[in-house]
Design a protein around this motif. Structure first.
Motif, PDB file in Angstrom:
ATOM      1  N   ASN A   1      41.833  39.268  33.266  1.00 55.05           N
ATOM      2  CA  ASN A   1      40.944  39.626  34.371  1.00 55.05           C
ATOM      3  C   ASN A   1      41.387  39.062  35.708  1.00 55.05           C
ATOM      4  O   ASN A   1      41.066  39.623  36.744  1.00 55.05           O
ATOM      5  CB  ASN A   1      39.515  39.139  34.083  1.00 55.05           C
ATOM      6  CG  ASN A   1      38.783  40.084  33.150  1.00 55.05           C
ATOM      7  OD1 ASN A   1      38.927  41.287  33.238  1.00 55.05           O
ATOM      8  ND2 ASN A   1      38.009  39.537  32.239  1.00 55.05           N
ATOM      9  N   LYS A   2      42.058  37.932  35.667  1.00 53.27           N
ATOM     10  CA  LYS A   2      42.513  37.304  36.908  1.00 53.27           C
ATOM     11  C   LYS A   2      43.785  36.527  36.607  1.00 53.27           C
ATOM     12  O   LYS A   2      43.932  35.960  35.529  1.00 53.27           O
ATOM     13  CB  LYS A   2      41.442  36.374  37.474  1.00 53.27           C
ATOM     14  CG  LYS A   2      41.810  35.775  38.830  1.00 53.27           C
ATOM     15  CD  LYS A   2      40.651  35.003  39.441  1.00 53.27           C
ATOM     16  CE  LYS A   2      41.048  34.372  40.762  1.00 53.27           C
ATOM     17  NZ  LYS A   2      41.438  35.372  41.775  1.00 53.27           N
ATOM     18  N   ALA A   3      44.684  36.514  37.559  1.00 51.34           N
ATOM     19  CA  ALA A   3      45.937  35.796  37.374  1.00 51.34           C
ATOM     20  C   ALA A   3      45.662  34.342  36.993  1.00 51.34           C
ATOM     21  O   ALA A   3      44.789  33.692  37.565  1.00 51.34           O
ATOM     22  CB  ALA A   3      46.770  35.872  38.653  1.00 51.34           C
ATOM     23  N   THR A   4      46.413  33.860  36.024  1.00 49.41           N
ATOM     24  CA  THR A   4      46.204  32.521  35.483  1.00 49.41           C
ATOM     25  C   THR A   4      47.213  31.545  36.076  1.00 49.41           C
ATOM     26  O   THR A   4      48.423  31.789  36.044  1.00 49.41           O
ATOM     27  CB  THR A   4      46.340  32.536  33.945  1.00 49.41           C
ATOM     28  OG1 THR A   4      45.402  33.474  33.414  1.00 49.41           O
ATOM     29  CG2 THR A   4      46.092  31.167  33.364  1.00 49.41           C
ATOM     30  N   GLU A   5      46.704  30.461  36.632  1.00 50.09           N
ATOM     31  CA  GLU A   5      47.580  29.439  37.203  1.00 50.09           C
ATOM     32  C   GLU A   5      48.288  28.654  36.105  1.00 50.09           C
ATOM     33  O   GLU A   5      49.481  28.381  36.185  1.00 50.09           O
ATOM     34  CB  GLU A   5      46.752  28.494  38.078  1.00 50.09           C
ATOM     35  CG  GLU A   5      47.574  27.539  38.932  1.00 50.09           C
ATOM     36  CD  GLU A   5      48.129  28.215  40.171  1.00 50.09           C
ATOM     37  OE1 GLU A   5      48.986  27.617  40.828  1.00 50.09           O
ATOM     38  OE2 GLU A   5      47.707  29.352  40.478  1.00 50.09           O
ATOM     39  N   VAL A   6      47.515  28.264  35.079  1.00 51.12           N
ATOM     40  CA  VAL A   6      48.066  27.541  33.936  1.00 51.12           C
ATOM     41  C   VAL A   6      47.550  28.205  32.670  1.00 51.12           C
ATOM     42  O   VAL A   6      46.341  28.384  32.502  1.00 51.12           O
ATOM     43  CB  VAL A   6      47.650  26.057  33.939  1.00 51.12           C
ATOM     44  CG1 VAL A   6      48.214  25.353  32.704  1.00 51.12           C
ATOM     45  CG2 VAL A   6      48.134  25.372  35.214  1.00 51.12           C
ATOM     46  N   ALA A   7      48.458  28.598  31.795  1.00 51.70           N
ATOM     47  CA  ALA A   7      48.074  29.246  30.537  1.00 51.70           C
ATOM     48  C   ALA A   7      48.215  28.258  29.389  1.00 51.70           C
ATOM     49  O   ALA A   7      49.259  27.638  29.213  1.00 51.70           O
ATOM     50  CB  ALA A   7      48.956  30.464  30.290  1.00 51.70           C
TER      51      ALA A   7
END
Length: 466
Positions: free
Chosen positions: A218-224
């Motif tokens: 849904n939204k770009a992830t900074e840390v996965a």
């Protein structure tokens, strides 16, 4: 080669995979599975409704972290026929969709602020052998099952030609905290309607998920962080040991939250201390909150009853509050309470229900009495799905409010008819005594509390929320 009947094979497979409880409703074709399960050391809890059995199995999985199991029907061939140990007759089977849609949806939504409910569930479904009536079964399966399997919700189909499918189903349920059809399809009931969550523009997201494909969905992830949630959070806690940090109290966000909480408290204070009969929601829940043991497990269900109740009743430990969750699925309450009794026989189990909600699973009162599960039920009775009408008018099909039920209906007498204890409360001054008597009764008990039809939750920003 030694032979074993199919029911015993299924029961042994379940037992070997650590599934120690079955919740179900048997018919003549599948009774042997329950009997075989008992012989193999798997406890069987016979319910009165298939959805309630599924809700109980879900809650069992949520409370224990191990898959609960439930089933509806299984082909005669595999149960009554003799099968080689290493070669089962191949059959097609799947749960009955009309009765299973709500439990499968609910497993993803209820008790969950994240994307998954962490309630592993294995469903043993039904069907007929292809060789018996291929055309008939193909029509049945395609009409009722394949639309689900072919939709974006389906993430895979498991083969059903080997007893190790039980092990695979259990493993998949645990790995994905999701629903698995044993010999069917794994469903991921996560709906995305094209609208991403409303975040602040500059927010940075750290996303933890066991499914890599969900990262950045849904939204770009900074840390996965991909992996098991419990393991990863454990690692985070270890890394943060000795570095305790709290969000400062003097920040605008904390100040806003505290101000709003104080306003809410002041707004409902007059209702909490209003002793007029019949009671309002907040006055009745004041006594329920004072009465509930600190180690109780709460199962809440209803519209106003659940929503208001969850703001007024305390919860002191993790996984101690079971409710209908985001979808507002009705019928979950007594199934949840039964599972809580199975998992925690040493803890009090409280079920808070509206009078509408108790109608969805009320027959499970007989299940409570049959197994001597000492659930204490509190019904807040305002005669409707929301407030109803004081009396039933003439020509009710035209003049009765669509949401109205019988105001003051005696649900307490239903409990007594099954052998439990019932209490009927019309004046709030009598409520503490009734609650205490219910708690002191060794078996299941129901306290039926008549509340005012003018009682409502506090006004909300949007009127329909109120």
């Amino acid at each position: 080669m030694s032979e074993v009947d199919g029911a015993t094979l299924i029961a042994r497979s379940l037992k070997q995979q650590g599934i120690d409880h079955l919740f179900g409703v048997v018919g003549f074709p599948i009774t042997p599975i329950a009997a075989a399960a008992q012989k193999e050391g798997v406890a069987y809890i016979g319910m009165r409704n298939e959805q309630a059995a599924s809700y109980a199995a879900q809650a069992y999985g949520y409370l224990t972290g191990r898959p609960g199991a439930t089933y509806l029907d299984v082909p005669d061939d595999i149960i009554t026929g003799k099968c080689d140990v290493d070669k089962i007759v191949q059959v097609e089977r799947a749960p009955d969709p009309p009765r299973m849609v709500a439990p499968m949806e609910n497993i993803e939504a209820a008790l969950n602020l994240l994307q998954r409910a962490d309630r592993p569930l294995v469903l043993i479904g039904k069907g007929m052998a292809w060789s018996r009536a291929e055309n008939e079964v193909r029509a049945f399966i395609e009409r009722t099952q394949l639309p689900f399997l072919r939709s974006p919700m389906g993430k895979g189909v498991m083969p059903d030609d080997h007893p190790l499918s039980v092990a695979a189903a259990r493993t998949l349920a645990l790995q994905n905290a999701d629903v698995v059809f044993l010999m069917g399809a794994r469903f991921n009931w996560i709906f995305h309607f094209g609208q991403p969550p409303r975040y602040a523009k500059d927010v940075k997201v750290i996303q933890l998920d066991i499914a890599p494909e969900e990262i950045g969905h849904n939204k770009a992830t900074e840390v996965a962080l991909v992996g098991d949630g419990k393991a990863i959070v454990g690692q985070l806690n270890q890394a943060l040991a000795g570095r305790q940090w709290f969000y400062p109290k003097d920040t605008p966000w904390r100040q806003m939250i505290m101000k709003k909480a104080d306003e809410n408290t002041a707004q409902i204070r007059p209702q909490i201390h209003d002793d007029e009969a019949p009671a309002n929601y907040f006055r009745a829940l004041r006594d329920v909150a004072a009465w509930m043991p600190k180690n109780a497990i709460l199962s809440a269900e209803g519209a106003g009853t659940m929503d208001i109740g969850l703001t007024q009743l305390p919860s002191f430990s993790a996984r101690s509050c079971l409710n209908a969750g985001t979808y507002g699925t009705m019928g979950v309450g007594l199934g949840h309470a039964i599972a809580a009794c199975v998992v925690h026989p040493d803890r009090p189990v409280i079920h808070l229900s509206g009078d509408s909600a108790i109608g969805f699973s009320g027959m499970e009162m007989e299940t409570l009495v049959r197994y001597d599960f000492p659930v204490k039920i509190v019904v807040l009775n305002n005669g409707g799905i929301g407030p109803g009408m004081p009396e039933i008018p003439e020509s009710p099909m035209f003049n009765l409010k669509p949401n109205a039920l019988i105001y003051g209906a005696r649900y307490d007498r239903v409990m007594e008819a099954f052998g439990g204890k019932g209490f009927f409360v019309e004046d709030p001054k009598d409520l503490p005594g009734a609650l205490d008597e219910a708690m002191n009764f060794r078996g299941p008990a129901l306290v039926n509390v008549v509340i005012s039809q003018g009682s409502a939750r506090k006004p909300q920003q949007f009127r329909w929320h109120s």
